[in-house]
Scaffold this active site. Sequence first.
Site, mmCIF file in Angstrom:
data_model
loop_
_atom_site.group_PDB
_atom_site.id
_atom_site.type_symbol
_atom_site.label_atom_id
_atom_site.label_comp_id
_atom_site.label_asym_id
_atom_site.label_seq_id
_atom_site.Cartn_x
_atom_site.Cartn_y
_atom_site.Cartn_z
ATOM 1 N N GLU A 213 50.064 -0.341 15.826
ATOM 2 C CA GLU A 213 50.214 -1.236 14.823
ATOM 3 C C GLU A 213 49.935 -2.672 15.388
ATOM 4 O O GLU A 213 50.745 -3.387 16.099
ATOM 5 C CB GLU A 213 51.640 -1.291 14.329
ATOM 6 C CG GLU A 213 52.053 0.257 13.428
ATOM 7 C CD GLU A 213 51.497 0.204 12.211
ATOM 8 O OE1 GLU A 213 51.022 -0.845 11.718
ATOM 9 O OE2 GLU A 213 51.437 1.416 11.599
ATOM 10 N N CYS A 251 52.983 -10.217 11.913
ATOM 11 C CA CYS A 251 51.604 -9.571 11.760
ATOM 12 C C CYS A 251 50.805 -9.728 10.474
ATOM 13 O O CYS A 251 49.509 -9.870 10.433
ATOM 14 C CB CYS A 251 51.471 -8.269 12.303
ATOM 15 S SG CYS A 251 52.720 -7.340 11.113
HETATM 16 P P1 NAD Z 1 53.095 -7.420 23.172
HETATM 17 O O1 NAD Z 1 51.715 -6.457 23.037
HETATM 18 O O2 NAD Z 1 53.034 -8.487 24.117
HETATM 19 O O3 NAD Z 1 54.279 -6.637 23.290
HETATM 20 C C1 NAD Z 1 54.574 -5.483 22.564
HETATM 21 C C2 NAD Z 1 55.487 -4.392 23.416
HETATM 22 O O4 NAD Z 1 54.729 -3.979 24.446
HETATM 23 C C3 NAD Z 1 56.660 -5.117 23.820
HETATM 24 O O5 NAD Z 1 57.649 -4.182 23.797
HETATM 25 C C4 NAD Z 1 56.417 -5.295 25.482
HETATM 26 O O6 NAD Z 1 57.620 -5.322 26.274
HETATM 27 C C5 NAD Z 1 55.375 -4.096 25.769
HETATM 28 N N1 NAD Z 1 54.559 -4.432 26.815
HETATM 29 C C6 NAD Z 1 53.826 -5.801 27.206
HETATM 30 N N2 NAD Z 1 53.118 -5.694 28.062
HETATM 31 C C7 NAD Z 1 53.049 -4.282 28.364
HETATM 32 C C8 NAD Z 1 52.500 -3.621 29.330
HETATM 33 N N3 NAD Z 1 51.373 -4.209 30.208
HETATM 34 N N4 NAD Z 1 52.510 -2.112 29.511
HETATM 35 C C9 NAD Z 1 53.397 -1.669 28.344
HETATM 36 N N5 NAD Z 1 54.017 -2.133 27.728
HETATM 37 C C10 NAD Z 1 53.891 -3.534 27.773
HETATM 38 O O7 NAD Z 1 53.084 -8.217 21.739
HETATM 39 P P2 NAD Z 1 54.135 -8.880 21.075
HETATM 40 O O8 NAD Z 1 53.892 -10.315 21.509
HETATM 41 O O9 NAD Z 1 55.482 -8.331 21.208
HETATM 42 O O10 NAD Z 1 53.873 -8.890 19.526
HETATM 43 C C11 NAD Z 1 52.786 -9.817 18.983
HETATM 44 C C12 NAD Z 1 51.766 -9.220 18.336
HETATM 45 O O11 NAD Z 1 51.974 -7.989 17.684
HETATM 46 C C13 NAD Z 1 50.659 -9.890 17.325
HETATM 47 O O12 NAD Z 1 49.431 -9.734 17.756
HETATM 48 C C14 NAD Z 1 51.138 -9.326 16.146
HETATM 49 O O13 NAD Z 1 50.109 -9.245 15.215
HETATM 50 C C15 NAD Z 1 51.396 -7.834 16.557
HETATM 51 N N6 NAD Z 1 52.391 -7.284 15.438
HETATM 52 C C16 NAD Z 1 51.899 -6.126 14.802
HETATM 53 C C17 NAD Z 1 52.816 -5.622 13.949
HETATM 54 C C18 NAD Z 1 52.317 -4.539 12.782
HETATM 55 O O14 NAD Z 1 53.195 -4.004 12.439
HETATM 56 N N7 NAD Z 1 51.062 -4.448 12.753
HETATM 57 C C19 NAD Z 1 54.135 -6.219 13.633
HETATM 58 C C20 NAD Z 1 54.485 -7.055 14.398
HETATM 59 C C21 NAD Z 1 53.602 -7.606 15.429
#
Ligand code: NAD
Length: 492
Positions: A213, A251
């Site tokens: 997502e 998002c």
């Molecule tokens: P992110 O990718 O930084 O983090 C998401 C999750 O992944 C967190 O739990 C984080 O701790 C974990 N994570 C981070 N680095 C990792 C790694 N190297 N290995 C494993 N896990 C890791 O994203 P974010 O900053 O939390 O969210 C922002 C992004 O999410 C935006 O691009 C937004 O559009 C998207 N988003 C999408 C939806 C949707 O429903 N489609 C909803 C909310 C946010």
Amino acid sequence: MESSKNLQGDLESMRVFHRSGATKEISWRKSQLKGLLSFLEDNEVDIMKALKQDLGKHYIEAFRDEIGTLIKSLNLALKSLKTWMSPQKAKLPAIALLSTAELVSEPLGLVLIFSSWNFPIGLSLEPLIGALAAGNTVVLKPSELSPTCSSLLANTMPTYLDGKAVKVIQGGSDVGEQLLKHRWDKIFFTGSPRVAQIVMTAAAKFLTPVVLELGGKCPAVFDSLSSSWDREAAVKRILVGKFGTCAGQACITIDYVLVEKKFQPILVDLMMTITRQMFGDNPQESNCMARIVNKQNFLRLKNLLADPAVKSSIVYGGKIDEQNLFIEPTILVDPPFESELMTEEIFGPLLPIITLEKIEDSIEFIKLRPKPLAIYAFTKSKTLERRLISETSSGSVTFNDAIIQYAADAIPFGGVGESGMGRYHGKFSFDTFSHEKAVVRRSFFSDFWFRYPPWNDHKLQLFRVTYNYDYLGIVLVILGLKRARKSSHCSI
Ligand code: NAD
């Protein structure tokens, strides 16, 4: 996080519990869903406070986007679970005369959910509801960037759930990477495309299916609405979906607005007036604007505005306060297409308005860019509506509103292309965390002897009709029966 050996042991215990079959029982699944409902009801105020603490969200936003939508989803799951779990009858071709078939949903096993910080309760529990309704054991890894919410999920929520089946593990990327070293039956990830690549690569090692997502730049097409009532309603819906939804850190928020040249000044004027009505002359004093999640994201947004060409396109707002992680609702007109503001997902309270010669040009504009998670269009033109649906691709298209599609259970939520893969919400969540097993039952009462060698041309004909027709096929089979039996001719 606990040591890797302990984690391995915990995950094995969760697998053993799953293998026991306990999670398959409807009573167990309902007890978990009811547990989640009680967690939300008993801790509503604490959840609102945690969202205020982590993101500066108003308690109305907390209820509207997280607590309220989750209660709605839980009530639907509790009401529908029996139907969702019931086998679905399926039709078979005539070749399988006197047979029955059905789809039986079975849990996948042990699943991993990663959630993001912007809707830290909603985006953790919405997939969790699907995973538990489908009878899985679950590890949830919330985001480290919303620590108050994450610790509420880790410390309070488990007391409402079966500890043998649900585990919440807090931590950052290091913990995420540790978790990805293990085998899962599905990984459900909400977050950025960068981390999604890491998730998918790790999942490939075990051939684990993933749901991603993600986000992207969601456009809103603003047609020249003639009635002032419609215009006002449309602008209010855009602004509450942008500035009034986690300060644009969502998002499916509107990333930019496309408008026709002749209508642009009217739209910009209206946007400025209504932004002022919603957030006041000093939005920082209003408690209706969420804060930027952390310094890193604040600096990223500050940097977007630092580009001189972008700065000079600001027509409203633009004030920032680094110490309080506050950015004013900001409207920009025609920033350069090549600026980062227009090439990267904004994820903050900056709203570019892009002027086009004709509103129809918006279709080409959207098609030339990565497929968004959502497209919005404010229009009364059925032609534009039809063209947007048929000529563009996105996770969803919403006409004359924004964000509202997130709350709908009967339509899937998910992206396409760079905005993600897989879908959930309502029954789609249940399906996402289930395997639909195909079950076929044959009777010994009838059999088609032409299924068996030795082969001849007539038998080929009989296969043709029984694959392509239902009852007609059967009649032809009976008529052809004699000749087919006797012949031994093979032409190829
Ligand atoms: P992110 O990718 O930084 O983090 C998401 C999750 O992944 C967190 O739990 C984080 O701790 C974990 N994570 C981070 N680095 C990792 C790694 N190297 N290995 C494993 N896990 C890791 O994203 P974010 O900053 O939390 O969210 C922002 C992004 O999410 C935006 O691009 C937004 O559009 C998207 N988003 C999408 C939806 C949707 O429903 N489609 C909803 C909310 C946010």
